[in-house]
Design an enzyme around this catalytic site. Structure first.
Site, PDB file in Angstrom:
ATOM      1  N   ARG A  15       0.829  -1.199   0.000  1.00  0.00           N
ATOM      2  CA  ARG A  15       0.000   0.000   0.000  1.00  0.00           C
ATOM      3  C   ARG A  15       0.875   1.266   0.000  1.00  0.00           C
ATOM      4  O   ARG A  15       2.071   1.214   0.264  1.00  0.00           O
ATOM      5  CB  ARG A  15      -0.919   0.009   1.226  1.00  0.00           C
ATOM      6  CG  ARG A  15      -2.029  -1.012   1.175  1.00  0.00           C
ATOM      7  CD  ARG A  15      -2.804  -1.092   2.488  1.00  0.00           C
ATOM      8  NE  ARG A  15      -2.025  -1.693   3.555  1.00  0.00           N
ATOM      9  CZ  ARG A  15      -2.475  -1.869   4.802  1.00  0.00           C
ATOM     10  NH1 ARG A  15      -3.689  -1.471   5.125  1.00  0.00           N
ATOM     11  NH2 ARG A  15      -1.711  -2.438   5.713  1.00  0.00           N
ATOM     12  N   TYR A  94      -0.968   4.356  10.816  1.00  0.00           N
ATOM     13  CA  TYR A  94      -1.369   3.359  11.813  1.00  0.00           C
ATOM     14  C   TYR A  94      -0.174   3.091  12.720  1.00  0.00           C
ATOM     15  O   TYR A  94       0.931   2.839  12.240  1.00  0.00           O
ATOM     16  CB  TYR A  94      -1.779   2.044  11.142  1.00  0.00           C
ATOM     17  CG  TYR A  94      -3.088   2.072  10.411  1.00  0.00           C
ATOM     18  CD1 TYR A  94      -4.289   2.282  11.087  1.00  0.00           C
ATOM     19  CD2 TYR A  94      -3.147   1.880   9.032  1.00  0.00           C
ATOM     20  CE1 TYR A  94      -5.502   2.305  10.410  1.00  0.00           C
ATOM     21  CE2 TYR A  94      -4.350   1.900   8.343  1.00  0.00           C
ATOM     22  CZ  TYR A  94      -5.523   2.113   9.048  1.00  0.00           C
ATOM     23  OH  TYR A  94      -6.719   2.142   8.378  1.00  0.00           O
ATOM     24  N   GLU A 118      -5.741   4.758  13.848  1.00  0.00           N
ATOM     25  CA  GLU A 118      -6.691   3.840  14.477  1.00  0.00           C
ATOM     26  C   GLU A 118      -7.414   4.431  15.684  1.00  0.00           C
ATOM     27  O   GLU A 118      -8.386   3.839  16.172  1.00  0.00           O
ATOM     28  CB  GLU A 118      -6.003   2.532  14.868  1.00  0.00           C
ATOM     29  CG  GLU A 118      -5.042   2.611  16.049  1.00  0.00           C
ATOM     30  CD  GLU A 118      -3.628   3.012  15.669  1.00  0.00           C
ATOM     31  OE1 GLU A 118      -2.749   2.941  16.542  1.00  0.00           O
ATOM     32  OE2 GLU A 118      -3.405   3.395  14.492  1.00  0.00           O
ATOM     33  N   ASP A 270      -2.819  -7.063  14.990  1.00  0.00           N
ATOM     34  CA  ASP A 270      -2.021  -5.845  15.111  1.00  0.00           C
ATOM     35  C   ASP A 270      -2.339  -5.067  16.378  1.00  0.00           C
ATOM     36  O   ASP A 270      -1.658  -4.091  16.702  1.00  0.00           O
ATOM     37  CB  ASP A 270      -2.137  -4.950  13.867  1.00  0.00           C
ATOM     38  CG  ASP A 270      -3.570  -4.675  13.459  1.00  0.00           C
ATOM     39  OD1 ASP A 270      -4.481  -5.011  14.246  1.00  0.00           O
ATOM     40  OD2 ASP A 270      -3.776  -4.136  12.362  1.00  0.00           O
TER      41      ASP A 270
END
Length: 371
Positions: A15, A94, A118, A270
């Site tokens: 990404r 993140y 997040e 995660d």
């Protein structure tokens, strides 16, 4: 503001934090954007597209970090990036601090301002920058789970949707949030027998109304989970506590009660994982087996579908990035409660309580920095 977009270097992370379209939006507002060469290639965006959008290409991550006031990333900085982050530099990505203490300590030492995707949170409790990746990961969890149920991959050898005359697989989804709802939707669409467990009765009522008839709901408690895992073929962990470690809903002793070849997919990995035996894996080596139970615990699942994931993520992050660039992080966070909740670490201090609690670190009220 000067914005830097380095290439992601986590294992099989394809990404990118900013698309050419996003670059153009920032540049036309008077900002400077530096993009590391080939940063967007994994998502299908070529260097010349960024140049046409107004970005300047730089050959290395060190060059990007050295020039930028705000770094935009997808995944948390990895060890070789720690020393590139400067005091007072804004890092917007993140982080998932509560699951990895070395990262938290490195960012504290850096003196940077860490604004975590997040934990950006709306007044209704929704997490707008986590939702798109939770949607991708929830849907992927079934795609991957169905694959690893195949016998050559050490699964039970069961087809998720079954066939006429043969029962479909039983899928247990832990958590009825964004991940769980998307997982259940795909599993149901493939014909599986799906059960969602959650603590929130109102959420279960909603899911019961909108899901197909092959999706059932149960109130979550230890007894129910222990009973359900005995009969489930695929178990999806999709439980999230914003900014904090996920609760362990599947314990080590439960594995002994599962059928050999059962597949566990822990989407919460995660944030530390909601399965006790979970440990982060990569797309290169995604699974491991304990007690004949297959564990799929890839920490960046959406990285495997980068074109979809990048567009979904940047659709959500760009408005916030524009606001940060236009106003600077202090003014933007003073005026936006959503962005203020994204602040986790500021200039060597933890300003997000769940992160401080995770590692018994001192906690500082964020208002000290926004006065």
């Amino acid at each position: 503001m000067i914005i830097g977009v380095p290439k992601e270097i986590k294992n099989n992370e394809n990404r990118v934090a900013l698309t050419p379209a996003g670059t153009q939006e920032l540049v036309k507002r008077g900002h400077t954007v530096y993009v590391q060469t080939t940063a967007g290639a994994g998502s299908g965006f070529q260097d010349d597209e960024y140049q046409k959008a107004g970005a300047t290409l730089l050959p290395s991550a060190a060059d990007v970090f050295a020039k930028a006031d705000m770094i935009m990333k997808v995944k948390e900085p990895v060890e070789q990036e720690y020393k590139l982050i400067r005091k007072d530099q804004l890092v917007f990505t993140y982080f998932h601090f509560a699951s990895y203490e070395p990262l938290a300590k490195a960012m504290l030492e850096s003196g940077a301002v860490c604004l975590a995707y997040e934990t950006v949170e709306r007044a209704d409790g929704s997490l707008p920058l986590l939702v798109p990746m939770s949607e991708v990961a929830g849907r992927m969890s079934i795609q991957e789970g169905a694959k690893y149920l195949e016998k050559p991959l050490k699964g039970r050898g069961i087809l998720l949707g079954g066939v006429p005359g043969v029962k479909p697989a039983k899928v247990l989804v832990l958590g009825g949030g964004v991940v769980g709802a998307n997982a259940a939707k795909i599993a149901a669409g493939m014909g599986a027998d799906v059960t969602i467990v959650d603590l929130n009765l109102n959420r279960l009522r909603y899911l019961d109304d909108v899901m197909p008839k092959n999706v059932h709901t149960l109130v979550s408690n230890e007894y129910t989970i222990r009973e359900q895992v005995k009969e489930s073929d695929l178990i999806i962990g999709g439980v999230l506590v914003p900014g904090a470690k996920a609760p362990k809903l599947i314990t080590r002793d439960m594995l002994k009660t599962m059928r050999p070849g059962t597949v566990l997919v822990d989407v919460a990995v995660d944030q530390g994982g909601c399965i006790e035996t979970c440990r982060p894996t990569t797309h290169e080596d995604p699974t491991f087996i304990i007690d004949d139970v297959v564990h799929y615990c890839v920490a960046n699942m959406p990285g495997a579908v980068p074109y979809t994931s990048t567009l979904a993520l940047t659709n959500a992050t760009l408005p916030y990035a524009i606001r940060l660039a236009n106003q600077g992080w202090k003014k933007a966070c003073q005026e936006s409660q959503e962005l203020r909740l994204g602040l986790n670490v500021i200039q060597g201090q933890v300003v997000y309580k769940a992160v401080a609690d995770a590692f018994n670190l001192p906690y500082t009220e964020v208002s000290k920095y926004l006065a």
